[in-house]
Design an enzyme around this catalytic site. Structure first.
Site, short mmCIF file in Angstrom:
data_model
loop_
_atom_site.label_atom_id
_atom_site.label_comp_id
_atom_site.label_asym_id
_atom_site.label_seq_id
_atom_site.Cartn_x
_atom_site.Cartn_y
_atom_site.Cartn_z
N LYS A 1 0.81 -1.22 0.00
CA LYS A 1 0.00 0.00 0.00
C LYS A 1 0.84 1.28 0.00
O LYS A 1 0.43 2.31 -0.54
CB LYS A 1 -0.93 0.01 1.22
CG LYS A 1 -2.02 -1.06 1.17
CD LYS A 1 -3.08 -0.74 0.13
CE LYS A 1 -4.24 -1.72 0.19
NZ LYS A 1 -5.16 -1.53 -0.94
N GLU B 1 -9.77 6.22 2.88
CA GLU B 1 -10.63 5.17 3.44
C GLU B 1 -9.73 3.99 3.75
O GLU B 1 -8.65 3.85 3.18
CB GLU B 1 -11.69 4.77 2.41
CG GLU B 1 -11.26 3.70 1.38
CD GLU B 1 -10.12 4.13 0.47
OE1 GLU B 1 -9.94 5.34 0.27
OE2 GLU B 1 -9.41 3.24 -0.04
N SER C 1 1.75 -9.72 -0.87
CA SER C 1 1.41 -8.30 -0.76
C SER C 1 1.53 -7.71 0.63
O SER C 1 1.73 -6.51 0.79
CB SER C 1 0.00 -8.07 -1.30
OG SER C 1 -0.91 -8.92 -0.64
#
Lengths: 263, 395
Positions: free
Chosen positions: B89, B111, B377
């Site tokens: 991210k 968000e 990830s």
């Protein structure tokens, strides 16, 4: 037949009150009753909200009413059933307000056919972009004489307002400030400057001001700068607090908003 | 044929910018400026330096020997879990904060579902001294407590989304509403390849560093830039978009998207969007989403808070629609099993989201000589409470 929205603006030049409510709220079977009461109370036009799970442009009051309506069992299909006889008791222009996804799932051709059957005059779809309207929906909706109402905001550029004015039929929905529905209480001088700026553009369409119009004071201010105004969240709040006599609540709300401006 | 975005912001019929007029100005500004800002030498210099020295890139490409033996293939793991803050991210939030600064914005909103994107956003806001507000569903706040604490420690204000189902989709609605009310000073850092154009493309470009590195790392380790298969989990789809990006038009490389099947695809408790969904509009994009016949958006379910998004990014909708990407599903239990297996075979605890990608291995057909890259990830620290509850019997 001429569109009822056009008839209204041809016959009435100021002080137009457009009331928004959510279909199927507070109770599932209240939809037609609220329209009838509003008509009798002297409302000029109504926006019927199709309750939606994810209403991006709406504030907490309208979203909560939509959530409740959905829990009550409301659906677009049921809404058209509830509106079947609506033209036997009201001549007010009626608009449906919803989100594009709801039309996509219903099917645009069926949707238009149902609107014509029950007597809907226009649509407000806040997430329908004007380029998509032009490429995918305009031909069908214009052929059916269904007016699509577009929004402008204080941030909308002059060039874009001109484009929206050229594309619009019925009226232009002026969002009073950078906000979702039901957010503000008073109208500031900055907002009045914006109202006047748009008024002086001499658009071909009439203008109604919405978002943050909640009482006689804000309604009168809006009416001083446009042909009229739209009230939503404040009306929903009144309905939320309604105990028993829905008709009385509607009459009282409209009387308070129109106050002495009423003939 | 190309699988990249077209000049109007669509991937085939998916994408676009279906936003209320109140957001038009902001979205248009981004559309007009994101590419030119990203191409500026000064932007690239700052972005690359932060990716290297702050995030810790390049992330390793690790040959998983014991996993490869078990599944009879050459399995490489792209170690996004080793990035600062523990997931892919941050690649996107670093890029977007630099962009926001160049747009003159002073306030950041985001968000978050599992909290990884919220933490990554709070981190870059702390780094740049920007005000940060993170919207998070009330339900997710309860089940992702460690990440909520991290965001608060980093100085972000975590605002519970109380509307609708009180999870990721509602947090996204609330962030969009905040942006409507604050159009001038605020930039909205969306965490996945979702939302109105240009977000899906912009986020994919910031995440594309994953496949850019894979190319030279694979060349170094296997002699060829192109693997036979890339596997990634997909909620909104940002880690998959990054891992696929430079291979989109390399059709000899199979792209595998793993969706969360929850308690079973047809159990009524699932997030298998591409199987259960249909065309519609959510959060300003036309894509595939889970909805009722009446067009109401359905609340998905997954054990992992990062995969329970009712839609998928428009790029993925297009890749799946055209048969370029294949979809595999993994249930909660299969993901848990895969997480324990990876932990015991390789000593790596994956995030629950990532564990779904590993759960695809027994479901796929391939040859023993095939080179498979799994995008690892994120790491599983945030999911320890869930893992401990499900430890294999007798431990």
């Amino acid at each position: 037949m001429e569109n009822r929205i056009d008839q209204l603006f041809a016959n009435k030049k100021s002080g137009i009150l457009n009331l928004y409510f959510t279909a199927g709220y507070p109770s599932l079977q209240d939809t037609a009753h609220i329209i009838k009461s509003a008509d009798q109370a002297g409302v000029d036009m109504m926006e019927i909200g199709i309750p939606y799970s994810d209403p991006l442009a709406d504030g907490p009051t309208i979203q909560a009413s939509g959530t409740k309506a959905l829990e009550n069992g409301m659906s677009l299909k049921l809404l058209f059933e509830q509106l079947t006889d609506i033209r036997s008791f009201t001549k007010m222009p009626l608009l449906l307000m919803g989100y594009l996804n709801q039309l996509m799932q219903f099917g645009i051709d069926d949707f238009i056919a149902q609107c014509k059957t029950v007597g809907i005059d226009g649509l407000i779809l806040p997430d329908l972009p004007i380029d998509i309207y032009e490429s995918e929906y305009k031909v069908k909706l214009e052929a059916a004489n269904m007016h699509v109402i577009f929004l402008i905001t204080p941030q909308t550029t002059e060039a874009r307002i001109r484009k929206i004015d050229a594309l619009s039929r019925g009226f232009i929905y002026m969002v009073s400030s950078a906000s979702i529905t039901g957010a503000k209480k008073d109208i500031s001088s900055t907002q009045v400057d914006y109202f006047e700026r748009i008024k002086n553009m001499n658009l071909k369409n009439a203008r109604l001001i919405g978002f943050g119009i909640s009482n006689k004071e804000t309604f009168d201010t809006a009416c001083a700068h446009a042909q009229g105004a739209i009230i939503g969240s404040a009306f929903i709040k009144a309905l939320t607090n309604a105990v028993g006599d829905l008709e009385g609540i509607v009459h009282q709300f409209v009387a308070e908003v129109k106050g002495k401006t009423e003939k | 044929m190309t699988f990249q975005i077209d000049k109007n912001g669509f991937y085939g019929e998916f994408g676009g910018a279906f936003v209320p007029e109140m957001l038009f100005g902001n979205v248009e500004e981004l559309q007009n400026r994101y590419l030119s800002i990203m191409e500026e030498a000064d932007f690239q210099k700052e972005f690359q330096a932060l990716l290297k020295d702050y995030v810790g890139r390049p992330s390793p490409l690790y040959f998983a020997k014991r996993l490869s033996k078990k599944y009879q293939a050459k399995i490489y793991l792209k170690r996004e879990d080793l990035n600062h803050t523990g997931a892919h991210k941050i690649n996107n939030t670093i890029g977007q904060i630099l962009l926001a600064m160049r747009l003159g914005k002073t306030r950041i909103i985001a968000e978050t579902g599992a909290g990884q994107h919220g933490v990554a956003t709070a981190t870059v806001c702390a780094l740049m001294g920007m005000e940060c507000i993170v919207y998070m569903g009330e339900v997710d706040i309860a089940r992702q407590a460690p990440n909520v604490s991290r965001m608060r420690m980093l100085g972000a204000k975590v605002v519970p989304a109380l509307s609708g189902s009180r999870t990721l989709k509602d947090a996204t609605n609330e962030a969009i509403r905040d942006w409507i009310a604050n159009p001038v000073n605020t930039h909205y850092i969306i965490g996945s390849v979702v939302g109105p154009h240009p977000y899906p493309d912009m986020v994919a470009r910031f995440q594309s560093v994953i496949s850019e590195e894979m190319k030279w790392q694979l060349k170094e380790q296997t002699g060829s830039e192109n693997p036979d298969m890339i596997i990634a989990c997909v909620g909104g789809g940002s880690n998959a978009a990054g891992a696929y990006y430079h291979y989109l038009d390399e059709t000899s490389t199979r792209l595998v998207a793993v969706e969360a099947a929850g308690l079973g695809i047809h159990s009524g408790h699932s997030a298998a969007t591409s199987v259960l969904g249909s065309k519609g509009i959510i959060h300003g994009q036309r894509t595939i989403l889970m909805q009722t016949d009446d067009g109401q958006i359905v609340e998905p379910y997954s054990i992992s808070a990062g995969l329970d998004y009712p839609g998928i990014g428009p790029m993925h909708a297009h890749l799946i629609d055209k048969g370029r990407a294949e979809v595999v599903n993994a249930t909660d239990q299969e993901a848990l099993d895969a997480a324990f297996e990876l932990t015991r075979l390789e000593g790596i605890i994956p995030a629950l989201e990532t564990a779904h990608a590993f759960a695809a291995l027994p479901k796929l057909k391939y040859n023993p000589r095939d080179v498979i890259v799994i995008n690892l990830s994120g790491r599983g620290d945030k999911d320890l409470a869930t893992y401990v509850k499900h430890l294999p019997d007798g431990e």
